[in-house]
Design a protein around this motif. Structure first.
Motif: not given
Lengths: 204, 252
Positions: A62, A66, B89-90, B93, B96-97
């Protein structure tokens, strides 16, 4: 008894991992994919504590994604390897991750590369590498048969030799392996080598 | 620590949050941005103020990707935008994590709007001076969406919307001319709306298109010029058709 090994060919890198998920004397499953596609042109083959393995590699994946969104271009393999090592090093003296990693990647400018990253954050750029008890066999075979600039066919032939050796000589040898390859066209699954298929669930 | 807990955004006697309203003023001064949703495509268009001769225009990207399937354009303070975009953006992700699923467009819009609202109700900070237009496709249903957020932290979904300079005229144009469309028709509508308030030409507008299969694609200047030319010729044809036929020459 987890076996992970890999090598660099003429314009590709290949990594192989066993696919058994074991807890003490029980085999949970024999089709566990331990090679993660990190991004379009990188593969992480990981072995070690199952929770740490998944947690750590997904975290790296991830963060690599990013970076790409923030900067508009992907990380190089070397940068990803150094980032991974840095995360292992930071956690080492507090909550170490018990994960060994072979990171394979292909960069347009520099071609294929393979990085050996062990659980205490050692980083080496290598042509061939291996982890686990299987490494006693696969490293010896690769030392004997490896030469730089191998073709895919030659490399897979060597991989198969290593798998055969592990199967015949390791006392609790994993039955199945997955082979993944990364080249200029990207990272993809190449093949499975199965000697035991998980039995299909019988219909009621 | 004590110096940074005084609230800056406070109510006025008649119930206004002036800081938020002033932030909206900042948005009204920012460059024009438009978004149009089609059946299989979503389009974002942004006005490009004429670049200084020595500036490398490629380094100024006004339409950005938040994830493979979500993109954002904004009007207002660009430095504030950088902060919001980075946090978004962080979050994409991180989502998703933790849940192994990509964000939905609504989720990330709600997140950004929530962030904007937080800064209207926290000590020592001012609101973000920007409104965003967020486009994307739902990762599972494939349905396209367009959302807008503003400095107060409100958000809603739109079929087509505009923000920034002259957004009212653009919105009026969109209300008059919007109909369900797909593919190139949607792109043309977005550009036509922008051309209402922006000087014509490919070098004054930045356009990006998102489809389910190909994700976000920035249109090249030549492509935009071609579409602008098409629009102009359609306009000219429409004008010619409207003019009454020339009177027949009189017999002497």
């Amino acid at each position: 008894m987890e076996c992970v090994f890999g090598l660099v060919g003429n314009d590709f890198a290949v990594v192989v991992a066993d696919t058994s998920a074991v807890h003490s004397i029980l085999v949970h499953k024999s089709n566990e994919d331990k090679i993660m596609i990190l991004d379009s042109h990188k593969l992480i083959a990981a072995s070690g504590e199952p929770g740490d393995r998944v947690q750590f590699t997904e975290y790296i994946q991830k963060n690599v994604a990013l970076y790409q969104f923030r900067n508009g271009i992907p990380l190089t393999t070397a940068a990803a390897a150094n980032f991974t090592r840095g995360e292992l090093a930071t956690a080492l003296r507090k909550n170490p991750y018990s994960v060994n990693i072979l990171l394979a990647g292909y960069d347009k400018e520099t071609g294929p590369s393979l990085y050996y990253i062990d659980y205490i954050a050692t980083l080496h750029k290598v042509d061939k590498g291996a982890f686990g008890y299987g490494s006693y066999f696969s490293l010896s075979l690769m030392d004997r048969h490896y030469h730089s600039g191998m073709t895919v066919e030659e490399a897979i032939d060597l991989v198969d030799k290593c798998i055969m050796e592990i199967r015949s000589r390791l006392v609790v040898a994993p039955p199945n392996f997955v082979i993944k390859i990364v080249d200029k066209d990207g990272a993809k699954e190449y093949a499975w080598r199965e000697s035991v298929k998980d039995a299909a669930v019988a219909s009621a | 620590m004590a110096r940074y807990d005084r609230a800056i955004t406070v109510f006025s006697p008649d119930g206004h949050l002036f800081q938020v309203e002033y932030a909206l003023e900042a948005v009204r001064k920012g460059n024009a941005a438009v978004g149009v949703r089609g059946t299989d495509i979503v389009v974002l268009g942004v006005e490009k103020k004429s670049a200084a001769k020595l500036q490398d225009s490629r380094s100024v990207r006004k339409i950005v990707s938040l994830d493979d399937h979500v993109a954002l354009a904004c009007a207002g303070l660009k430095a504030d935008a950088r902060v919001l975009i980075n946090r978004a953006r962080i979050e994409c992700q991180s989502h998703r994590l933790t849940v192994e699923d990509p964000v939905t467009v609504e989720y990330i819009t709600r997140y950004i709007a929530g962030l904007q609202q937080k800064y209207t109700q926290s000590g020592g900070v001012r609101p973000f001076g920007l409104s965003t237009l967020i486009i994307g496709f739902d990762p599972y249903t494939g349905v396209p969406s367009l959302y807008q957020t503003d400095p107060s932290g409100t958000f809603s979904a739109w079929k087509a919307n505009a923000t920034g300079r002259n957004s009212n005229s653009m919105r009026e144009f969109l209300e008059k001319n919007y109909k369900e469309s797909s593919g190139q028709e949607t792109v043309k509508l977005a550009i036509r709306a922008l051309l209402e308030v922006v000087e014509s030409g490919g070098k004054n507008i930045e356009v990006a298109v998102m489809t389910k299969e190909h994700g976000l694609r920035q249109l090249e200047e030549a492509e935009i010029d071609a579409i602008v030319a098409e629009i102009e010729s359609e306009k000219a044809a429409a004008e010619a058709a409207k003019k009454p036929p020339a009177p027949a020459p009189k017999e002497t």
